[in-house]
Design a protein around this motif. Structure first.
Motif, short mmCIF file in Angstrom:
data_model
loop_
_atom_site.label_atom_id
_atom_site.label_comp_id
_atom_site.label_asym_id
_atom_site.label_seq_id
_atom_site.Cartn_x
_atom_site.Cartn_y
_atom_site.Cartn_z
N PRO A 63 -5.79 -7.71 -1.25
CA PRO A 63 -7.24 -7.91 -1.27
C PRO A 63 -7.57 -9.32 -1.76
CG PRO A 63 -6.57 -6.42 -3.00
CD PRO A 63 -5.37 -6.67 -2.18
N SER A 64 -8.72 -9.77 -1.38
CA SER A 64 -9.12 -11.12 -1.76
C SER A 64 -9.32 -11.20 -3.28
CB SER A 64 -10.40 -11.50 -1.03
OG SER A 64 -11.46 -10.70 -1.50
N ALA A 67 -12.43 -9.65 -4.88
CA ALA A 67 -12.71 -8.22 -4.74
C ALA A 67 -13.03 -7.58 -6.09
CB ALA A 67 -11.52 -7.52 -4.09
N TRP A 68 -12.29 -7.98 -7.11
CA TRP A 68 -12.51 -7.37 -8.43
C TRP A 68 -13.92 -7.67 -8.94
CZ3 TRP A 68 -12.17 -3.85 -11.70
CH2 TRP A 68 -12.49 -4.04 -13.03
N VAL A 70 -16.62 -8.19 -7.23
CA VAL A 70 -17.61 -7.37 -6.49
C VAL A 70 -17.57 -5.94 -6.98
CG1 VAL A 70 -18.28 -6.55 -4.21
CG2 VAL A 70 -17.43 -8.87 -4.48
N ILE A 71 -16.37 -5.43 -7.18
CA ILE A 71 -16.24 -4.04 -7.62
C ILE A 71 -16.87 -3.86 -9.00
CG2 ILE A 71 -14.55 -2.31 -8.37
CD1 ILE A 71 -12.72 -3.38 -6.11
N ARG A 74 -20.65 -3.94 -8.73
CA ARG A 74 -21.18 -2.71 -8.14
C ARG A 74 -21.02 -1.52 -9.07
NH1 ARG A 74 -18.81 -1.75 -2.35
NH2 ARG A 74 -19.94 0.19 -2.69
N ALA A 75 -19.90 -1.49 -9.79
CA ALA A 75 -19.65 -0.36 -10.68
C ALA A 75 -20.63 -0.34 -11.85
CB ALA A 75 -18.22 -0.42 -11.19
N GLU A 79 -26.83 3.39 -11.17
CA GLU A 79 -26.78 4.30 -10.01
C GLU A 79 -28.18 4.69 -9.60
OE1 GLU A 79 -23.74 7.57 -9.11
OE2 GLU A 79 -23.47 7.10 -11.22
N PHE B 21 -10.35 -0.45 -16.75
CA PHE B 21 -10.71 -0.32 -15.34
C PHE B 21 -10.07 -1.43 -14.51
CE2 PHE B 21 -14.21 -0.78 -12.00
CZ PHE B 21 -13.61 0.15 -11.16
N GLU B 22 -10.03 -2.64 -15.08
CA GLU B 22 -9.39 -3.75 -14.35
C GLU B 22 -7.89 -3.47 -14.20
OE1 GLU B 22 -10.08 -7.56 -16.08
OE2 GLU B 22 -9.19 -8.63 -14.39
N PHE B 25 -7.45 -1.00 -11.56
CA PHE B 25 -7.60 -1.63 -10.24
C PHE B 25 -6.33 -2.39 -9.85
CE2 PHE B 25 -8.78 -5.60 -7.98
CZ PHE B 25 -9.16 -5.04 -6.78
N LYS B 29 -4.38 -1.17 -6.57
CA LYS B 29 -5.07 -1.83 -5.44
C LYS B 29 -4.16 -1.99 -4.22
CE LYS B 29 -4.13 -6.57 -6.96
NZ LYS B 29 -4.70 -7.82 -7.48
N TYR B 33 -5.11 -0.57 -0.66
CA TYR B 33 -5.43 -1.57 0.37
C TYR B 33 -4.49 -1.43 1.57
CZ TYR B 33 -6.55 -6.11 2.43
OH TYR B 33 -6.95 -7.10 3.30
N GLU B 47 -10.99 -4.23 2.98
CA GLU B 47 -11.48 -4.64 1.66
C GLU B 47 -12.77 -3.90 1.29
OE1 GLU B 47 -10.56 -8.44 0.52
OE2 GLU B 47 -12.29 -8.75 -0.77
N LEU B 50 -11.65 -0.63 0.11
CA LEU B 50 -11.07 -0.77 -1.23
C LEU B 50 -12.17 -0.82 -2.29
CD1 LEU B 50 -8.29 -1.79 -2.81
CD2 LEU B 50 -9.50 -3.96 -2.75
N GLN B 51 -13.19 -1.61 -2.04
CA GLN B 51 -14.28 -1.71 -3.01
C GLN B 51 -14.98 -0.37 -3.19
OE1 GLN B 51 -16.89 -4.82 -1.67
NE2 GLN B 51 -15.31 -6.41 -1.78
N ASP B 52 -15.29 0.26 -2.08
CA ASP B 52 -15.97 1.57 -2.15
C ASP B 52 -15.13 2.57 -2.93
OD1 ASP B 52 -17.99 0.51 -0.71
OD2 ASP B 52 -17.58 1.58 1.14
N PHE B 54 -12.81 2.08 -5.29
CA PHE B 54 -12.72 1.86 -6.74
C PHE B 54 -14.08 2.01 -7.42
CE2 PHE B 54 -8.57 0.21 -5.68
CZ PHE B 54 -7.82 0.69 -6.74
N VAL B 55 -15.13 1.67 -6.73
CA VAL B 55 -16.46 1.91 -7.30
C VAL B 55 -16.67 3.41 -7.48
CG1 VAL B 55 -18.94 1.79 -6.83
CG2 VAL B 55 -17.50 -0.22 -6.44
N TYR B 58 -14.70 4.64 -10.43
CA TYR B 58 -15.32 4.34 -11.73
C TYR B 58 -16.48 5.30 -12.00
CZ TYR B 58 -17.26 1.68 -15.58
OH TYR B 58 -17.72 1.31 -16.82
N ARG B 59 -17.21 5.62 -10.97
CA ARG B 59 -18.39 6.47 -11.17
C ARG B 59 -18.00 7.91 -11.48
NH1 ARG B 59 -22.33 3.66 -6.85
NH2 ARG B 59 -22.98 1.97 -8.23
#
Lengths: 244, 197
Positions: A63-64, A67-68, A70-71, A74-75, A79, B21-22, B25, B29, B33, B47, B50-52, B54-55, B58-59
């Motif tokens: 992943p780029s 990415a971290w 952005v995550i 968003r996290a 909500e 959390f990091e 990830f 990851k 991925y 990607e 991947l974001q969706d 991990f988000v 976390y939730r």
């Protein structure tokens, strides 16, 4: 067991590495059968190629670096609550309802605009009271005006066109009795439909006794010149309850 | 292919520790991925998935079981996200894919086309794309990630027999795509097994 079945089972055993003591017959067959060896060998080669093909799909896959970030963003974002969710849904519903209402109104207007009585006739049939128009396909049609029928009016006479008599003598007599404007070969007669008169027939059937008695209502009962006394009932030939 | 999970990682994440959390990830990851990319074959889409994924992790961190690896759950979420996204684009992509697949098969059927490993791989890539989602998932989990049958079955939410069946039919479908001329004669391994008895 047939070679085909053994081959199928061999493929299954080889794919999942399930060779065991019970596989001895299969292995003996494999030692003697070149076809089965080819099939199992091809299957192994296929799996190797498959692994390579799958690895190709993800080679140098990562992943780029952003990415971290952005995550995390968003996290940590709040909500959407149930109220926000319902508000969004209600907005979407209202928009859809607006569109649906507009479409319905246009459709209704179209239906009303095109619901006039349209009769397609020959273009020569157009009269002063009708309007001859052309539709989109280039066809001529006649639109008749909508004239409300007066209520309580007298019955309209109905004209029937009847062919003339075949006998020349009768035809001469008919044509002589008709106005001169009528064509010679057909006769137009005006027939006024008679008014419908409601009539009722009352009868009394007396059953009992040795024979049934029928005493019809005397139509002249109200006539002063006639006697109002009931006449003597006559005896029917058939007995009561018997078929006619 | 199991990513090692540091101790108490999920518990620390559940307490709201963003460093945990990091770490979570960074630990998971790559397999996530890889799965997304293997299914979608699109780095950008992978990607997003991947974001969706991990988000979402976390939730719903409170619901994760600290005693078990979260990787099967992550893989399952990834697979579901992938197919929900791929199906949206499928209507556009399918005709072109099927056209190319037919061309490849037609070319491969010609006897003058020599067996080339690269072409075989191309045919296989098309074949993998053409597999039904469940068989595709089975192939990716078993042959790409190297999960055991039981692990793959757990991720795919089916039993081991079903997983075997899906793999069997996937290989069967891939076999028919390869013409006879391209079958590499590898019969030696089986022969060695027999002679070593």
């Amino acid at each position: 067991m047939s070679c085909k079945r053994i081959c199928r089972e061999l493929l299954w055993l080889a794919r999942f590495g399930e060779f065991g003591p019970s596989s001895a017959p299969h292995l003996d067959h494999l030692a003697d059968c070149g076809h089965c060896r080819d099939e199992v060998g091809f299957d192994r080669a296929l799996v190797q190629q498959l692994r390579t093909a799958l690895a190709q799909r993800i080679e140098q896959a990562a992943p780029s670096p952003g990415a971290w970030g952005v995550i995390l963003e968003r996290a940590q974002a709040p909500e959407r609550g149930i109220r926000a969710f319902l508000h969004g849904q209600a907005g979407a519903l209202a928009a859809r309802l607006r569109t649906a209402t507009a479409i319905s109104a246009m459709a209704l207007a179209g239906i009303i605009a095109t619901s006039t009585h349209v009769a397609i006739t020959h273009p020569q049939a157009g009269s002063a009271e009708t309007e001859v128009l052309t539709n989109g396909a280039g066809e001529l049609f006649e639109r008749q005006p909508l004239v409300p029928r007066p209520r309580g009016a007298a019955p309209v006479p109905v004209n029937y066109v009847v062919p003339g008599p075949s006998d020349p003598e009768d035809a001469f007599l008919v044509s002589a009795s008709m106005p001169s404007a009528a064509p010679a070969d057909e006769t137009v007669a005006e027939i006024v439909e008679p008014e419908v008169v409601e009539t009722s027939v009352e009868s009394v059937i007396l059953l009992g006794g040795a024979a049934s008695r029928v005493a019809p209502l005397d139509p002249l009962a109200g006539d002063p010149g006639r006697s109002a006394e009931p006449r003597e009932a006559h005896e029917d030939a058939a007995a009561a309850g018997e078929p006619y | 292919m199991e990513a090692r999970q540091p101790d108490n990682l999920v518990e620390r994440m559940q307490s709201g520790d963003l460093d945990a959390f990091e770490e979570f990830f960074n630990t998971f990851k790559r397999p996530v991925y890889a799965t997304a990319l293997a299914i979608t074959r699109d780095p950008f889409l992978a990607e997003e998935v991947l974001q969706d994924c991990f988000v979402k992790a976390y939730r719903v961190r409170e619901r994760l079981d600290p005693g078990r690896s979260p990787l099967p759950w992550l893989q399952r979420v990834t697979i579901n996200l992938c197919y929900s996204r791929v199906s949206r684009r499928k209507a556009l992509a399918e005709p072109i894919t099927s056209l190319i697949t037919n061309l490849v098969v037609d070319l491969a059927a010609r006897p003058d086309q020599v067996v080339e490993s690269r072409e075989v791989l191309e045919v296989l890539q098309r074949g993998i794309d053409a597999l039904p989602p469940k068989q595709q998932t089975a192939v990716i989990l078993y042959y790409l990630h190297g999960y055991s049958l039981a692990e793959a079955a757990e991720i795919a939410d089916c039993n081991v027999g079903t997983m075997k069946s899906r793999l069997h039919y996937a290989l069967k479908a891939l076999r028919v795509r390869l013409p006879v001329e391209r079958r590499v004669p590898v019969g030696t391994a089986a022969t060695v097994r027999v002679t070593s008895r």
